[in-house]
Design a protein around this motif. Structure first.
Motif, short mmCIF file in Angstrom:
data_model
loop_
_atom_site.label_atom_id
_atom_site.label_comp_id
_atom_site.label_asym_id
_atom_site.label_seq_id
_atom_site.Cartn_x
_atom_site.Cartn_y
_atom_site.Cartn_z
N GLY A 93 0.78 -1.29 -0.03
CA GLY A 93 -0.01 -0.14 -0.03
C GLY A 93 0.74 0.99 -0.03
O GLY A 93 0.55 2.24 -0.76
N LEU A 94 1.92 1.21 0.96
CA LEU A 94 2.80 2.28 0.69
C LEU A 94 3.48 2.47 -0.59
O LEU A 94 3.60 3.62 -1.04
N LEU A 95 3.95 1.46 -1.18
CA LEU A 95 4.53 1.65 -2.67
C LEU A 95 3.40 2.15 -3.51
O LEU A 95 3.85 3.20 -4.40
N PHE A 96 2.37 1.77 -3.42
CA PHE A 96 1.18 2.28 -4.12
C PHE A 96 1.04 3.88 -4.25
O PHE A 96 0.93 4.83 -4.98
N SER A 97 1.00 4.51 -2.85
CA SER A 97 0.59 5.80 -2.73
C SER A 97 1.82 6.71 -3.00
O SER A 97 1.56 7.63 -3.18
N LEU A 98 2.90 6.28 -2.94
CA LEU A 98 4.30 6.76 -3.17
C LEU A 98 4.77 6.65 -4.60
O LEU A 98 5.67 7.53 -5.09
N SER A 99 3.87 6.27 -5.55
CA SER A 99 4.32 6.08 -6.83
C SER A 99 4.16 7.29 -7.66
O SER A 99 3.18 8.16 -7.28
N GLY A 100 5.00 7.48 -8.61
CA GLY A 100 4.82 8.68 -9.22
C GLY A 100 3.71 8.99 -10.06
O GLY A 100 3.14 9.81 -10.27
N THR A 101 3.03 7.77 -10.80
CA THR A 101 1.90 7.54 -11.37
C THR A 101 1.10 6.74 -11.10
O THR A 101 1.37 5.87 -10.51
N LEU A 102 -0.49 6.79 -11.53
CA LEU A 102 -1.20 5.64 -11.10
C LEU A 102 -0.92 4.48 -11.76
O LEU A 102 -1.05 3.20 -11.36
N GLY A 103 -0.46 4.57 -13.20
CA GLY A 103 -0.04 3.33 -13.76
C GLY A 103 1.28 2.59 -13.09
O GLY A 103 1.08 1.25 -13.03
N ASP A 104 2.13 3.43 -12.57
CA ASP A 104 3.44 2.77 -11.82
C ASP A 104 2.64 2.03 -10.69
O ASP A 104 3.14 0.88 -10.04
#
Length: 346
Positions: A93-104
């Motif tokens: 979840g943390l990786l998701f919220s800290l990603s540069g784009t929603l695609g990433d």
């Protein structure tokens, strides 16, 4: 039929037991009925202290369904999901919220979700001018699973909002289960059109939202988180079989296009012969997986008492009812109107 070879894979699909925490916030743990409910599904409160403890996925999903009945809260899953925080699924979840784009973000979720929940697929699919984020549990015996689906889809909405600085709502919401008696509360929560009886659960997103750069990633922090979740993932690598990937693609595309070896291989970025060989090594074939999926989907819908046979014909990728009827009798030895009722996994 030969058994699929999944050496080293868990005997049953699992989920991190910390998932129950959001439910525990909604219930009186001292209530005798609640205590009996938790005991019936093998949930020990002391065991939830460990964020890395696991429990059978079927027990967790059945617990949500029974809790919704006990609390007289038919929209329990969606309501729980509206309170979701990225840390609820740990480093993924943390990786998701800290990603540069929603695609990433969605690419990372698809890659690392098995570290949190096995026998489950999620990912982005092209849908014309939009992108469809799809979420699906592989095991058809884990049914009903409405509460989990609504929780997962609403929680993903909250994950998306954790990446953005402006208000956001999905273009559409998709669910594989039938519409509940009262859809109003779901429409108010999602604030978007909701489609039921779909091949998968998911969210239709604008391509612009998926590709927009929302932040500059902290590469050092992302590396630390990815290394940690990769270590958690090691024990589940055997679950990432080609059988599971092909099953997921069949579910996504069966009602939209012909299922061919060429199409499946292209979607997976493999030569056709390589895909045939990989499936053979796992004790199956595209033909067998397609037949199994159609049988499970037909049994599930017929077992729920849905009378829309025309809709079932389309969902299974056939052009005529008579063709489906002959095929179904060949698979099961039963007529189409005598489909069995699916059993909940234990």
């Amino acid at each position: 039929m030969p058994q699929r070879k999944r050496a080293g894979a868990p005997q049953v699909p699992t989920i991190r037991a910390v998932s129950v925490q959001r439910l525990l916030e909604r219930i009186d743990k001292d209530d005798e009925k609640v205590a009996a409910l938790l005991a019936r599904h093998d949930v020990a409160l002391a065991g939830l202290i460990d964020p890395y403890a696991i429990m059978p996925l079927a027990h967790y999903i059945a617990l949500l369904e029974d809790a919704a009945d006990l609390l007289d809260a038919p929209h329990l899953g969606a309501e729980m999901g509206s309170c979701f925080r990225p840390a609820d699924i740990g480093p993924t979840g943390l990786l998701f919220s800290l990603s540069g784009t929603l695609g990433d973000a969605f690419a990372r979720m698809g890659r690392y979700l098995p570290a949190f929940q096995t026998s489950t697929s999620s990912g982005l699919l092209n849908a014309g001018d939009h992108m469809l984020w799809a979420y699906r549990i592989h095991d058809p015996r884990i049914w009903p699973r409405r509460q989990d689906a609504e929780y997962a889809v609403m929680a993903t909405c909250e994950l998306i909002r954790s990446c953005l600085t402006s208000p956001w709502w999905p273009v559409e919401v998709h669910f594989e289960h039938a519409a509940p008696a009262d859809v109003g509360p779901l429409r108010r929560l999602f604030r978007a059109p909701i489609l039921f009886d779909q091949p998968t659960n998911g969210l239709l997103l604008s391509r612009q939202d998926v590709e927009r750069v929302n932040r500059v990633e902290d590469r050092d922090l992302m590396h630390i988180l990815e290394r940690h979740v990769t270590e958690l993932l090691q024990v589940h690598l055997a679950e990432d079989s080609f059988t599971g990937r092909v099953e997921w693609l069949i579910a996504m595309y069966l009602d939209k296009r012909p299922i061919t070896l060429e199409g499946m291989a292209a979607a997976l970025g493999l030569p056709q012969r390589s895909l045939q060989r990989r499936l053979a090594e796992e004790g199956t074939s595209l033909r067998q997986l397609l037949r199994d999926h159609r049988t499970r989907l037909a049994d599930a819908r017929l077992g729920e008492g849905r009378g829309d046979v025309a809709g079932l014909v389309q969902a299974l990728g056939y052009s005529e009812r008579s063709v489906l009827s002959r095929a179904y009798r060949g698979w099961t030895g039963r007529s189409l109107i005598r489909g069995r009722k699916p059993v909940r996994a234990s």
